[in-house]
Enzyme design. Structure first.
Site, PDB file in Angstrom:
ATOM      1  N   ILE A 120       0.795  -1.224   0.010  1.00  0.00           N
ATOM      2  CA  ILE A 120      -0.097   0.114   0.157  1.00  0.00           C
ATOM      3  C   ILE A 120       0.925   1.287   0.069  1.00  0.00           C
ATOM      4  O   ILE A 120       0.446   2.566  -0.418  1.00  0.00           O
ATOM      5  CB  ILE A 120      -1.147  -0.032   1.288  1.00  0.00           C
ATOM      6  N   GLU A 121       2.161   1.299   0.310  1.00  0.00           N
ATOM      7  CA  GLU A 121       2.926   2.227   0.499  1.00  0.00           C
ATOM      8  C   GLU A 121       3.496   2.562  -0.846  1.00  0.00           C
ATOM      9  O   GLU A 121       3.663   3.782  -1.566  1.00  0.00           O
ATOM     10  CB  GLU A 121       4.164   1.936   1.345  1.00  0.00           C
ATOM     11  N   SER A 122       3.922   1.524  -1.800  1.00  0.00           N
ATOM     12  CA  SER A 122       4.484   1.858  -2.919  1.00  0.00           C
ATOM     13  C   SER A 122       4.211   0.654  -4.165  1.00  0.00           C
ATOM     14  O   SER A 122       4.624   0.747  -5.264  1.00  0.00           O
ATOM     15  CB  SER A 122       6.086   1.706  -2.859  1.00  0.00           C
TER      16      SER A 122
END
Length: 319
Positions: A120-122
């Site tokens: 979900i970050e990258s």
């Protein structure tokens, strides 16, 4: 003659019985009588073999966070299930890094949900950069990266590394968990900043309101942060439910570390290791220049484990 045959038959039956039950376990039924379960060890071996060849059962067995069902989670489950190509690309991209991240999370006895956080970050992209100048698959901003020992100079940006950035992120998350007491609040602080979460907690305390993650007034992105993580977890736990398939990712290292003692061109490294320059850059995204700059300390590079031997053999001929 008949007596001898019967004795011999009984002996053979006993030998056969004991040969079958040597690997079996004894249990007790409802009447207190001993019974024998013959296939239990075989079933255990099947589970171990599944665990050995795929990383997904290992991940699914390590979850620790308690999910609070919500509309936000359902919405993100729908969002991902409607984008199968995006999910497939993200999961395939994670293959290079997932084993290392999972192993580091396990060493610290952290929830396995943390190993999904780069999704979900990258989207598990180590060369990702945000508008706020956060970089790498863990999306460190420059100031936090420096606090956690990630070098950022003309030659390298360690926020993009696989190993150093992972360990820095886990150190940071452990610190936040110790400070705030729950993984939900630790994740919220990772996303929005510990100062903002701390102020929101103080505000709720003054107003005599609950101070858990779901009760705080937080930015919309942060309110969605944990539900999005739970949605990813649910999809990986039961992909068929969402009409998705997980790529086959082995439960074994994708890369190994090689020490470089002299300056060397990255294109040359790729040729010696018989990998594409794109593969090299994805495994070593911290290097900003086309040369590995070695001063007084050998530099580490990552190469696919099956290419290590050929690289070392060819390197001997040029050094």
């Amino acid at each position: 003659m008949n007596f001898k045959s019967n004795s011999l038959l009984r002996t053979l039956v006993l030998i056969l019985f004991f040969s079958i039950t040597t690997n079996a376990q004894s249990e007790t039924n409802a009447l207190g009588q001993k019974i024998t379960v013959i296939d239990q060890k075989e079933n255990s071996n099947v589970i171990k073999n599944t665990y050995k060849y795929s990383i997904w059962p290992r991940i699914n067995n390590g979850y620790q966070m308690k999910e609070r069902p919500s509309r936000r989670i359902r919405n993100f489950e729908k969002w991902y299930s409607k984008r199968p190509e995006y999910v497939q690309r993200m999961l395939e991209r994670s293959e290079k890094y997932l084993f290392y991240v999972v192993s580091e999370v396990e060493k610290r006895n952290m929830p396995m949900e943390i190993a999904l956080l780069p999704m979900i970050e990258s989207a598990y992209n180590p060369i990702a950069t945000s508008r706020q100048k956060a970089a790498g698959m863990w999306q460190f901003i420059p100031s936090t990266g420096k606090i956690y020992g990630l070098k950022q100079n003309w030659w390298v940006d360690d926020r993009r590394t696989v190993m150093e950035a992972t360990n820095a992120a886990l150190n940071y998350l452990e610190k936040l968990h110790k400070e705030f007491g729950t993984w939900e609040l630790a994740l919220a602080s990772y996303n929005a900043g510990e100062g903002r979460v701390g102020r929101s907690i103080k505000r709720n305390k003054r107003n005599k309101k609950p101070t858990g993650y779901y009760s705080l007034r937080l930015p919309r992105e942060t309110k969605n942060y944990v539900p999005k993580l739970f949605a990813i977890k649910n999809i990986i736990s039961n992909p068929k439910k969402y009409g998705l398939d997980l790529p086959k990712i082995k439960n074994q290292p994708y890369f190994e570390v090689v020490k470089i003692n002299k300056n060397i061109d990255t294109q040359l490294i790729a040729r010696l290791a018989e990998v594409s320059i794109e593969e090299f850059r994805l495994l070593n995204p911290q290097h900003k220049r086309p040369v590995i700059n070695v001063k007084n300390v050998p530099q580490d590079i990552n190469l696919p484990y099956q290419n290590i031997h050929i690289f070392n053999c060819k390197l001997q001929f040029i050094w």
